[in-house]
Design an enzyme around this catalytic site. Structure first.
Site: not given
Ligand code: ADP
Ligand code: MG
Length: 379
Positions: A157, A169
């Site tokens: 990340e 997380d």
């Molecule tokens: P969160 O609070 O949900 O973790 P983040 O911005 O850290 O928010 O992460 C969200 C991002 O993670 C999405 O925009 C996408 O790029 C990626 N992501 C999350 N779940 C999926 C999934 N099932 N398939 C593909 N990408 C995903």
């Molecule tokens: Mg996140």
């Protein structure tokens, strides 16, 4: 995907943070729990040394040779869709961490489907990282333990995706247990399982997703991290974790007002996490409400990461019978959590919807989550 039976299915959950916000990257304390919404990865092996990822999140498919991952990250990450940097980044991080050569492991097809709402502060990102890391660890025979997999997720990340997040997380997603939270020391990575006993106490954990999208990669989050670093440097400590509430009077004389309030949030929040663990163990979950409320006030007034939708959600929940409520996650949107007696869950749900409507906000998504198991192999 080929349509044949996948070689296996793995999953890892989203998380809610009970308390301890913006303390993780300050080497401090957090108390998250894994939730009963998971991201699943079906893995199939392939013979050509390539990795292909597909997700229900996006119709597109991304595919690269495993030995190209080192060229892709970090400089050419823009060559693949942003969502694909999460699973591909995990593959890259696992190889980099272990020093295993790309041509020593099998190619894979990964099909991803998720129940975790994206950008709601419930860490869909850690869920995808945890599920992919678990699948590849086993398929590639890397032998990494859960903490090492969490660290690989964070490396992905931070470096591959380019989001400067802490380790909370991933640790919650990897280590979660039913009906318990994970008390995590973000410096040592020592963990302790803390029984929550919500069900026994007749309590539900209600999530009020404001539908306001947050983003870690943009402005506010980076600014808060910079303020914390400045605060620690000025106070002469490696991290804000090394300060206690007794240091705050001195901090007030050395720091500008904004930096001081950022520091005060982190220092008091660390103390609230310790207090919450103690109160849970000594008195049970019905006694932690004031700590949750104080945490929200600190994020609203000192750290300034709340938004009107989150404040409205918290206030509506408390008025309708919640024992405690606070925003959860990085802030600037996302979700609030409320600890609510079973009998009042409907009233809290209705109150949040009514308060949002009265303020002209988009309708919130309100649902309950149950503290649940961490990453696992499902099939
Ligand atoms: P969160 O609070 O949900 O973790 P983040 O911005 O850290 O928010 O992460 C969200 C991002 O993670 C999405 O925009 C996408 O790029 C990626 N992501 C999350 N779940 C999926 C999934 N099932 N398939 C593909 N990408 C995903
Ligand atoms: Mg996140």
């Amino acid at each position: 995907m080929t349509g044949a039976d996948p070689a296996g299915v793995w999953s890892s959950p989203g998380r809610a943070n009970l308390i301890g916000e913006h303390t993780d990257y300050n080497d401090g304390f957090v108390l998250p729990f894994a939730i009963d919404r998971r991201t699943f990865v079906a893995l199939d092996t392939r013979e050509d040394g390539r990795i292909r990822v597909a997700s229900t999140f996006d119709g597109a498919v991304a595919e690269v040779a495993l030995d190209e991952l080192d060229d892709l990250f970090p400089d050419r990450r823009g060559d693949v869709p942003e969502w694909a940097t999460y699973p591909l980044g995990v593959a890259w991080a696992l190889l980099r961490t272990t020093g295993v050569a790309a041509d020593a492991v099998t190619g894979v097809d990964l099909a991803i489907a998720s129940e975790v709402p994206v950008g709601a502060g419930l860490s869909s990102s850690a869920a995808i990282e945890g599920s992919v890391a678990s699948a590849l660890n086993e398929t590639w025979g890397l032998g990494l333990d859960r903490v090492a997999l969490a660290q690989a997720g964070r490396l992905a990340e931070n470096e591959a995706v380019g989001a400067p997040t802490g380790i909370m997380d991933q640790m919650a997603s990897m280590l979660g247990q039913p009906d318990a939270a994970i008390f995590l020391d973000c410096r040592s990575l020592d963990t302790d399982v803390v029984d929550l006993g919500f069900a026994e106490a007749g309590l539900a954990l209600v999530v009020i997703d404001t539908q306001v999208e947050h983003s870690h990669a943009t402005g506010g989050y980076r600014e808060r991290r910079a303020a914390c670093e400045l605060g620690a440097r000025t106070m002469g400590v490696p991290a804000l974790r090394d300060l206690t509430v007794d240091d705050l009077p001195r901090a007030a004389t050395l720091l500008d007002d904004v930096t001081f309030r950022r520091v005060r949030h982190v220092v008091t929040e660390d103390q609230r996490v310790l207090d919450t663990v103690r109160v849970l163990r000594e008195e049970g979950p019905r006694a932690i409400g004031d700590l949750l409320v104080a945490s929200h006030a600190s994020m609203r007034d000192d750290f300034e990461i709340s938004v009107p939708e989150l404040d409205t959600a918290v206030e509506a929940a408390l008025r309708a019978g919640a024992i405690g409520a606070r925003m959860t996650g990085g802030g600037f949107g996302g979700a609030a959590i409320a600890l609510v007696p079973h009998a009042d869950v409907q009233a809290v749900t209705d109150a949040a919807a009514a308060a949002f409507e009265a303020s002209g906000f988009r309708a919130p998504h309100v649902f309950t989550v149950t503290p649940s198991a961490g990453a696992r192999r499902d099939a």
